[in-house]
Enzyme design. Structure first.
Site: not given
Length: 716
Positions: A49, A131, A133, A308
């Protein structure tokens, strides 16, 4: 002994010339296209990643500095990868987009600052939902009248795969929404995952049965869900966390992100219990630190946290930029590391003859995965020199017998990030690339040239099609999912047929049935009449193929899927492309110029095409193959917006939307928004106070629109 040239540092994006940027943009676009396909479609990523994120960051930086390079085919304009073809396709009513990444606390502060400026609010007036991931497979569940009707993977963001039958086996997914008064249509989105404990137990069963061992929980979840037989999915312990939504008819059931999460729970979904409402940047950063501390104790893999904007009306105002929402970001964790001993270095020969050193490790656990192999890329990488001449590991080379630091960030093949010199034994052996290929022919090995004509870091076998290792890799590519996609003809079957001498070139696949009277495949262990009949039917089903797939299947160097698509669209038909290739191979300057003028095609690809079609052997392979298959003409790209591919400039004061909102809308509809006016500008949208840009538009004869005219145009 001559001195080794000091490795060069990578050129900063700010210092790249336009020509350099174009070359690197093409290279990075191809790399990202390949890695997106490996991750999202094949469930088999080949880089970490962290490596992927670095490629994406540099690519985005180049596009930001040179916006003229951006095209509809750019990875920055796409999400994930196209559906594989194994399942029925489902078009998402609302696209499933990816998230931008934050890697440092300063990135998070910048994210919050951008939102505050866009909304013209103070930072401390914006609440965020935070939150974990989840490292799993994104899923969209469509309910109509409260009943589950469709479940689809993310795919390329626009289209996914229909896995409804498999999703129905998950206990976390209600077949009918709980409660009452739900919207007529409601799409619930979230992540399918497998717990670490379930992953280890599954691998133990797979090992006992002699089946494939999964590399990590994410791959096992994706592989378990994307089964043709729902019974197999049902036997795998998969979970689902709901965290977002797509299409909802009427008014959303809540006004905030956190309110929607509570509504999901009322409907019967499982949501992540660690989700929190944060009121400031400091609270977001504290949440990230807290989750990172808990990471090892959680029974599921996470690779960061997601922030978010909580108010849904603000989310709608903020909108999207290209492939990502402006109102959300993923704050990633650093990669996981471990130390182990490098026992040996072996050489693998790829389809194009590239020799890749592979490190054989003393098995070590990294992030829940046992790692035994690691790619070492090339000889320069082993010496401590990067692809662009930069210094790696402070110049420390890697030797057989060394203790090395392995890094993994949710990937299958980890990387060596450092060497522990203090632990280097006296008998540690430096690595030297062999001068001949390890294939039975032992043909010479040469260094590939870079785009500038200099000696590159990658070595290649000169045996071409005479090298059996390259032949078999070519055949594997030909039958692969992204090329001819022949069901039942995987890598093991290709290798077996090749070793038996039954399939030596692609056309042989299509003549297998004619020759089977002598081969008698049905008498071979593991086959039988039914499986042989199914194989022949699958081969016959692929006698028609799209032009871009056919070009890709030829296996020309530097011609990946994206380049193959560009060539297919550029020429339209096989006859036109084939004729052009023969002319390019013969040195026809007009044909070379025409190919060079195509979007995303440059000198490297042209030289590769010329070299391929200059070989009698290759032309024979192509001729025999085209006698067995029908190549379909390329489809023209669809344009759904009146401003798609147009260049737009905004000037003056906009009264019905902010400048950022206008820009976001234009880009979402496929337009390119520029900060200056030129002859190539299509529209200038001018509000009160328009100055020099309006004069430039009038000077160049560019169409000028009022804000109302602009809104009417984009509403068409």
């Amino acid at each position: 002994m001559p001195k080794t040239a000091k490795p060069k540092k990578p050129v900063d994006v700010a210092e790249l010339t336009k020509a350099q940027a174009k070359v690197e943009w093409k290279r990075l676009a191809l790399e990202l296209e390949v890695h997106d396909r490996l991750y999202y479609q094949d469930d088999a990523p080949k880089i970490s990643d962290a490596e992927y994120d670095e490629l994406r960051r540099r690519f985005n930086a180049i596009e930001t500095r040179f916006p003229e390079l951006v095209s509809s085919e750019s990875p920055s304009q796409k999400v994930g990868a196209s559906p594989s073809g194994r399942f029925k396709k489902v078009r998402h009513a609302v696209p499933m987009l990816s998230l931008d990444n934050a890697f440092a606390e300063e990135d998070v502060r910048d994210f919050v600052g951008r939102i505050a400026r866009f909304l013209k609010l103070a930072d401390d007036r914006i609440d965020f939902s935070a939150e974990p991931k989840i490292d799993g497979l994104s899923m969209s569940l469509r309910y109509e009248g409260g009943e589950l009707v469709t479940a689809a993977t993310r795919g390329d963001g626009a289209e996914g795969e229909d896995v409804t039958a498999n999703i129905r086996t998950l206990k976390d997914v209600p077949q009918k929404l709980h409660g009452r008064n739900w919207p007529d249509v409601c799409e619930v989105r979230g992540e399918v995952y497998m717990t670490k404990q379930a992953f280890l137990a599954l691998n133990e069963r797979q090992k006992e049965a002699g089946d494939t061992i999964f590399a990590n929980p994410r791959n096992s979840a994706a592989g378990s869900l994307r089964q043709k037989d729902p019974a197999i999915t049902a036997s795998r312990p998969l979970g689902f966390f709901a965290y977002a939504w797509g299409e909802i008819s009427g008014t959303p059931p809540a006004e905030t992100q956190t309110g929607m999460i509570k509504w999901f729970e009322q409907c019967g979904f499982t949501t992540n219990p660690l989700t929190r409402l944060c009121h400031s940047v400091e609270e977001l950063i504290a949440f990230h630190r807290s989750i990172e501390e808990q990471r090892a104790e959680l029974d599921y893999d996470i690779d960061g946290v997601v922030y978010k904007v909580d108010r849904i009306d603000w989310q709608e105002r903020l909108g999207f930029v290209s492939r990502t929402p402006r109102w959300a970001i993923a704050h990633k964790f650093p990669a996981e590391r471990a130390m182990t001993v490098l026992k040996d270095i072996e050489i693998q020969v790829g389809r194009t003859g590239s020799l890749t050193p592979v490190g054989k490790l003393e098995p070590v656990g990294v992030g829940g995965v046992i790692v035994q192999n690691v790619t070492l890329h090339n000889e320069d990488y082993i010496k401590g020199i990067g692809n662009k001449g930069e210094v790696l590991r402070e110049g420390r080379d890697i030797r057989i017998g060394d203790t090395v630091v392995i890094q993994r960030a949710g990937d299958v093949i980890p990387q060596v990030v450092d060497v522990v010199i203090d632990k280097r034994p006296a008998q540690a052996r430096p690595f030297h690339l062999p001068k001949t290929c390890p294939c039975p022919l032992h043909t010479d090995v040469v260094r590939e040239e870079t785009a500038t004509g200099e000696e590159g870091s990658r070595a290649r076998c000169t045996g071409e099609f005479a090298c059996p290792y390259q032949k078999i890799e070519h055949l594997k590519l030909f039958a692969s999912r992204r090329a001819f996609d022949i069901d039942g003809l995987g890598e093991k079957q290709i290798a077996f047929f090749f070793e038996q001498g039954w399939v030596k070139e692609p056309a042989d696949i299509f003549t297998l049935q004619k020759r089977n009277a002598g081969l008698k495949l049905e008498e071979i262990e593991g086959y039988g009449e039914t499986s042989v009949r199914n194989l022949f039917n699958a081969i016959d089903a692929r006698r028609e193929i799209a032009l871009e797939r056919f070009i890709y299947a030829l296996g020309m160097r530097h011609v990946g899927e994206t380049t193959a698509l560009a060539l297919a669209r550029g020429y339209g038909s096989w006859d036109a492309f084939h004729e052009a290739c023969l002319k390019v191979a013969a040195g026809d300057e007009e044909a070379i110029a025409e190919m060079d003028a195509l979007d995303q095609i440059g000198d490297t690809v042209i030289k590769s095409v010329a070299a391929y079609f200059a070989e009698d052997h290759n032309r024979g392979i192509v001729e025999r193959l085209t006698q067995e298959v029908k190549i379909l003409d390329a489809e023209k790209p669809k344009r759904h917006s009146p401003i798609a591919t147009k260049t737009v400039v905004f000037t003056g004061t906009l009264e019905k939307m902010t400048r950022d909102e206008a820009k976001a809308t234009a880009e979402r509809l496929g337009a390119k928004v520029s900060g200056s006016v030129s002859k190539k500008t299509d529209y200038v949208v001018a509000g009160p106070g328009a100055g020099s840009k309006l004069k430039e538009a009038q000077k160049h004869g560019v169409q000028v629109l009022t804000e109302d005219e602009w809104l009417q145009l984009i509403a068409e």
